[in-house]
Design a protein around this motif. Structure first.
Motif, PDB file in Angstrom:
ATOM      1  N   ALA A 190     -43.916   1.984   5.850  1.00  0.00           N
ATOM      2  CA  ALA A 190     -44.466   0.638   5.603  1.00  0.00           C
ATOM      3  C   ALA A 190     -43.721  -0.446   6.392  1.00  0.00           C
ATOM      4  N   LYS A 191     -42.862   0.000   7.309  1.00  0.00           N
ATOM      5  CA  LYS A 191     -42.113  -0.925   8.185  1.00  0.00           C
ATOM      6  C   LYS A 191     -41.336  -1.993   7.402  1.00  0.00           C
ATOM      7  N   ASN A 192     -40.686  -1.554   6.325  1.00  0.00           N
ATOM      8  CA  ASN A 192     -39.981  -2.543   5.498  1.00  0.00           C
ATOM      9  C   ASN A 192     -38.580  -2.094   5.081  1.00  0.00           C
ATOM     10  N   VAL A 193     -38.000  -1.141   5.834  1.00  0.00           N
ATOM     11  CA  VAL A 193     -36.689  -0.606   5.441  1.00  0.00           C
ATOM     12  C   VAL A 193     -35.527  -1.448   5.976  1.00  0.00           C
ATOM     13  N   TYR A 194     -34.600  -1.758   5.085  1.00  0.00           N
ATOM     14  CA  TYR A 194     -33.315  -2.344   5.448  1.00  0.00           C
ATOM     15  C   TYR A 194     -32.254  -1.301   5.094  1.00  0.00           C
ATOM     16  N   ILE A 195     -31.264  -1.155   5.946  1.00  0.00           N
ATOM     17  CA  ILE A 195     -30.207  -0.189   5.644  1.00  0.00           C
ATOM     18  C   ILE A 195     -29.039  -0.921   4.999  1.00  0.00           C
ATOM     19  N   LYS A 196     -28.614  -0.364   3.866  1.00  0.00           N
ATOM     20  CA  LYS A 196     -27.532  -1.001   3.101  1.00  0.00           C
ATOM     21  C   LYS A 196     -26.204  -0.352   3.488  1.00  0.00           C
ATOM     22  N   ILE A 197     -25.286  -1.191   3.928  1.00  0.00           N
ATOM     23  CA  ILE A 197     -23.974  -0.708   4.386  1.00  0.00           C
ATOM     24  C   ILE A 197     -22.882  -1.400   3.563  1.00  0.00           C
ATOM     25  N   PRO A 198     -21.943  -0.637   3.003  1.00  0.00           N
ATOM     26  CA  PRO A 198     -20.830  -1.295   2.297  1.00  0.00           C
ATOM     27  C   PRO A 198     -19.965  -2.073   3.288  1.00  0.00           C
ATOM     28  N   VAL A 199     -19.472  -3.228   2.863  1.00  0.00           N
ATOM     29  CA  VAL A 199     -18.659  -4.040   3.773  1.00  0.00           C
ATOM     30  C   VAL A 199     -17.414  -3.266   4.212  1.00  0.00           C
ATOM     31  N   ASN A 200     -16.986  -2.343   3.365  1.00  0.00           N
ATOM     32  CA  ASN A 200     -15.803  -1.530   3.671  1.00  0.00           C
ATOM     33  C   ASN A 200     -15.916  -0.255   2.830  1.00  0.00           C
ATOM     34  N   PRO A 201     -15.986   0.915   3.479  1.00  0.00           N
ATOM     35  CA  PRO A 201     -16.222   2.148   2.714  1.00  0.00           C
ATOM     36  C   PRO A 201     -14.954   2.801   2.160  1.00  0.00           C
ATOM     37  N   GLN A 202     -13.795   2.117   2.264  1.00  0.00           N
ATOM     38  CA  GLN A 202     -12.533   2.721   1.804  1.00  0.00           C
ATOM     39  C   GLN A 202     -12.521   2.967   0.303  1.00  0.00           C
ATOM     40  N   PHE A 203     -11.838   4.038  -0.100  1.00  0.00           N
ATOM     41  CA  PHE A 203     -11.471   4.210  -1.507  1.00  0.00           C
ATOM     42  C   PHE A 203     -10.094   3.580  -1.669  1.00  0.00           C
ATOM     43  N   GLU A 204      -9.719   3.300  -2.916  1.00  0.00           N
ATOM     44  CA  GLU A 204      -8.404   2.709  -3.170  1.00  0.00           C
ATOM     45  C   GLU A 204      -7.313   3.633  -2.624  1.00  0.00           C
ATOM     46  N   GLY A 205      -6.351   3.043  -1.909  1.00  0.00           N
ATOM     47  CA  GLY A 205      -5.225   3.836  -1.402  1.00  0.00           C
ATOM     48  C   GLY A 205      -5.472   4.382  -0.004  1.00  0.00           C
ATOM     49  N   GLU A 206      -6.739   4.405   0.424  1.00  0.00           N
ATOM     50  CA  GLU A 206      -7.049   4.894   1.771  1.00  0.00           C
ATOM     51  C   GLU A 206      -6.628   3.864   2.806  1.00  0.00           C
ATOM     52  N   LYS A 207      -6.261   4.342   3.985  1.00  0.00           N
ATOM     53  CA  LYS A 207      -5.873   3.383   5.025  1.00  0.00           C
ATOM     54  C   LYS A 207      -6.669   3.647   6.301  1.00  0.00           C
ATOM     55  N   GLY A 208      -6.781   2.603   7.118  1.00  0.00           N
ATOM     56  CA  GLY A 208      -7.315   2.807   8.461  1.00  0.00           C
ATOM     57  C   GLY A 208      -8.825   2.726   8.601  1.00  0.00           C
ATOM     58  N   LYS A 209      -9.532   2.348   7.544  1.00  0.00           N
ATOM     59  CA  LYS A 209     -10.994   2.256   7.681  1.00  0.00           C
ATOM     60  C   LYS A 209     -11.496   0.854   7.345  1.00  0.00           C
TER      61      LYS A 209
END
Ligand code: G3P
Length: 272
Positions: A91-110
């Motif tokens: 239907a030509k109406n898709v938006y892709i949802k992206i997290p502003v930051n995909p890190q989990f707590e304690g993760e570094k470098g992303k």
């Protein structure tokens, strides 16, 4: 302000579109899980792919956000492109949802993976809704990367503020726009006194710089919070089905209806 439905449940989607009161849909993995569980409990065997395509068809002409589940930039871009290729033709109406930051707590470098993914998808002309926004500066960073929508989670900020200050609350509660003054430094609010304040600060910053990205107030808890987000200038509010219905309801409207119905003279009824 546009009203979006925050749900993947087809029955709810059908209802708000049939009434002509819905301007878009937002989904996330938790909402898709809820829809899948509901489908299973009814013993329905429809594939998830067809199910999502039915939702897209109902919502034709309005944006539908589908969220990625990968956890680093490369994977999010690949998955975002795949989702777009698979579902946008419907239907030509898709938006892709992206997290502003995909890190989990304690993760570094992303730290920058979210914005890297947004830029890549925008380069491919894929519309993006940047999600899991909890500060105005995250919203600003997402807008600078080219996101079409940013989604500050107002309700979850309120949940956190209430938890930090030991206030009892349930899922329908929210913090009023002015917040609650907290004297204990330990319970710092990061300069954001309520979920609505997060939305208002984001709107203000975007206005300061003439940013065209739309502010999509998410994680709404009730109709009054939606109203406060509208007063703050949010472009969109996405809400669950219950909040959607609450917007149209008032006790005095019901009382008025009862009285008008009782008072209607027989002579008038014969006219129509
Ligand atoms: O749109 C975001 C929303 O789905 C999150 O809502 O109620 O889980 O905080 P909630």
């Amino acid at each position: 302000m546009k009203f979006f439905l925050d749900s993947a449940i087809l029955g709810e989607i059908e209802t708000v579109y049939a009434a002509g009161v819905c301007d878009g849909i937002t989904m996330n993995p938790s909402l898709v899980k809820k829809a899948v569980d509901e489908m299973k409990s009814r013993g329905e065997k429809a594939s998830l792919e067809n199910y999502i395509k039915r939702a897209l068809t109902i919502a034709k002409g309005t944006p539908v956000s589908l969220e990625v589940t990968e956890l680093e930039a490369k994977g999010m871009v690949k998955q975002g492109k795949t989702l777009y290729k698979k579902f946008n033709p419907t239907a030509k109406n898709v938006y892709i949802k992206i997290p502003v930051n995909p890190q989990f707590e304690g993760e570094k470098g992303k730290e920058f993976d979210g914005v890297i993914a947004i830029k890549e998808l925008r380069k491919a002309k894929i519309p993006v809704n940047c999600t899991l926004i909890f500060t105005p500066e995250q919203a600003l960073a997402a807008a600078k990367a080219g996101a079409n929508f940013v989604s500050p989670f107002a309700g979850r900020i309120d949940d956190l503020l209430r938890k930090n200050s030991g206030v009892e609350f349930d899922k329908t509660d929210y913090f009023p726009a002015g917040g609650i003054v907290e004297e204990d430094e330990q319970k710092s609010d990061n300069g954001i006194v309520s979920g609505v304040d997060l939305v208002a600060q984001t709107v203000q910053i975007f206005r300061n710089y003439g940013i065209k990205t739309e502010v999509l107030a998410a994680s709404m808890r009730n109709a009054r919070q939606v109203r406060e987000c509208a007063l703050a200038g949010a472009d969109i509010a996405t809400m669950d089905f219950g909040t959607f219905k609450e917007i149209f309801s008032h006790k005095l409207t019901m009382d008025g209806m009862k009285k008008f119905t009782q008072d209607t003279p027989e002579e008038f009824k014969k006219l129509v």
